[in-house]
Design an enzyme around this catalytic site. Structure first.
Site, PDB file in Angstrom:
ATOM      1  N   HIS A 224      66.926  28.341  38.604  1.00  0.00           N
ATOM      2  CA  HIS A 224      67.722  29.549  38.821  1.00  0.00           C
ATOM      3  C   HIS A 224      67.294  30.638  37.853  1.00  0.00           C
ATOM      4  O   HIS A 224      66.999  30.367  36.686  1.00  0.00           O
ATOM      5  CB  HIS A 224      69.209  29.270  38.601  1.00  0.00           C
ATOM      6  CG  HIS A 224      69.839  28.484  39.697  1.00  0.00           C
ATOM      7  ND1 HIS A 224      70.500  29.068  40.752  1.00  0.00           N
ATOM      8  CD2 HIS A 224      69.895  27.144  39.908  1.00  0.00           C
ATOM      9  CE1 HIS A 224      70.952  28.126  41.563  1.00  0.00           C
ATOM     10  NE2 HIS A 224      70.601  26.942  41.070  1.00  0.00           N
TER      11      HIS A 224
ATOM     12  N   GLY B 107      74.170  27.525  41.387  1.00  0.00           N
ATOM     13  CA  GLY B 107      74.071  28.905  40.910  1.00  0.00           C
ATOM     14  C   GLY B 107      75.226  29.265  40.002  1.00  0.00           C
ATOM     15  O   GLY B 107      75.046  29.942  38.983  1.00  0.00           O
TER      16      GLY B 107
ATOM     17  N   CYS C  80      77.248  28.964  45.989  1.00  0.00           N
ATOM     18  CA  CYS C  80      76.172  28.117  45.477  1.00  0.00           C
ATOM     19  C   CYS C  80      76.678  27.452  44.202  1.00  0.00           C
ATOM     20  O   CYS C  80      76.870  28.123  43.187  1.00  0.00           O
ATOM     21  CB  CYS C  80      74.917  28.936  45.203  1.00  0.00           C
ATOM     22  SG  CYS C  80      73.546  27.958  44.530  1.00  0.00           S
TER      23      CYS C  80
ATOM     24  N   GLU D 277      69.744  32.082  47.819  1.00  0.00           N
ATOM     25  CA  GLU D 277      69.335  30.686  47.655  1.00  0.00           C
ATOM     26  C   GLU D 277      67.955  30.477  48.253  1.00  0.00           C
ATOM     27  O   GLU D 277      67.707  30.847  49.407  1.00  0.00           O
ATOM     28  CB  GLU D 277      70.350  29.770  48.328  1.00  0.00           C
ATOM     29  CG  GLU D 277      70.201  28.318  47.964  1.00  0.00           C
ATOM     30  CD  GLU D 277      71.429  27.494  48.317  1.00  0.00           C
ATOM     31  OE1 GLU D 277      71.366  26.273  48.113  1.00  0.00           O
ATOM     32  OE2 GLU D 277      72.425  28.064  48.786  1.00  0.00           O
TER      33      GLU D 277
ATOM     34  N   CYS E 244      72.455  20.239  44.809  1.00  0.00           N
ATOM     35  CA  CYS E 244      73.331  21.162  45.523  1.00  0.00           C
ATOM     36  C   CYS E 244      74.757  20.853  45.104  1.00  0.00           C
ATOM     37  O   CYS E 244      75.321  19.816  45.485  1.00  0.00           O
ATOM     38  CB  CYS E 244      73.176  21.027  47.035  1.00  0.00           C
ATOM     39  SG  CYS E 244      74.248  22.147  47.970  1.00  0.00           S
TER      40      CYS E 244
END
Length: 269
Positions: A151, A212, A209, A200, A74
């Site tokens: 992703h 991301g 994110c 997410e 994260c």
């Protein structure tokens, strides 16, 4: 048992941080993580972050999504933890060891190397992850990148025109992605600026994110659509993503502490 917590956020992507580096806490499982993350009956957050001792780094960061699933990375939480720690440090995550360094009101994070092989995403079967021959509704030919978690990235003319609240959930749980997937919908504004919305996995639509932004920027660079350093604008604000010649991704952006508090463990266990 009374447990202290720190509420933090990175561009509106918010976290409840539990620090168990010097104090042993009871085991965190999915029901406890869901209860603490619940915005009506718990503290409320997108992710629950648990800091623990590590044998391979300065300390370990475990990440639980709002639905209780544990994930490997994260980016926004990494910046928040760097700000909380207050010094450059190496952090063990399920996605690998990362290096974080506080900087002003935020932090810079070495997110490691991207992985593009279909097995590393992972996908259910082999295909070219630069231009995938698949589609959902009006979204097609995405790319896929693993930056500690998986992703999938779609480039579109207008991110606001995509009904991400419905198609995001559909793509996240598609059998093509055996570990589910984070869904990124991006617009290339110019070679140094990308606009991004993210669904997410385990949390839904988020204001920001970090992983991301990294995955989207690297995919744009891989496709020759962007320079090796870009600004990624999310609903919560901007991140700067650079993909170095050493193949490592560096993310820089803000983070903030919102407040501190405590709770009774038995109320959520």
């Amino acid at each position: 048992m009374r447990v202290d917590f720190i509420k933090m956020h990175g561009l509106g992507n918010d976290f409840v941080v539990l620090d168990a580096r010097t104090r042993t806490l009871p085991a965190i499982d999915a029901p406890v993580a869901r209860a603490l993350a619940d915005r009506r009956t718990g503290i409320g957050c997108d992710q629950l972050i648990l800091l623990e001792p590590s044998k391979s780094a300065d300390f370990r960061m475990r990440i639980f999504n709002q639905d209780g699933t544990e994930v490997g990375a994260c980016g926004n939480a990494s910046r928040a933890v760097a700000l909380l720690h207050g010094a450059a440090v190496r952090v063990e995550t399920a996605g690998g060891v990362i290096a974080v360094e506080p900087s002003g009101t935020g932090a810079s994070v070495d997110m490691g190397e991207p992985r593009f092989d279909w097995e590393a995403i992972p996908l259910a079967y082999g295909m070219d992850t630069a231009v995938m021959p698949v589609g959902w509704e009006t979204l097609d030919q995405p790319g896929a990148v693993n930056v500690g978690n998986p992703h999938v990235i779609f480039f579109v003319e207008d991110t606001d025109a995509v009904p991400l609240e419905t198609v995001g959930a559909q793509i996240e749980t598609d059998p093509l992605f055996p570990e589910r997937v984070n869904v990124n919908v991006a617009t290339i504004l110019d070679r140094r600026h990308i606009r991004l919305h993210v669904w997410e996995r385990g949390a839904g639509i988020t204001r920001a994110c970090g992983t991301g932004a990294c995955a989207t920027a690297v995919h744009a660079m891989r496709r020759g659509l962007a320079e090796r350093e870009v600004t990624v604008t999310l609903p919560g604000g901007d991140l700067v993503i650079a993909w170095g010649e050493d193949n490592r991704i560096r993310m820089t952006g803000p983070a903030a502490e919102a407040y501190r508090g405590s709770f009774e463990w038995d109320d959520f266990a």
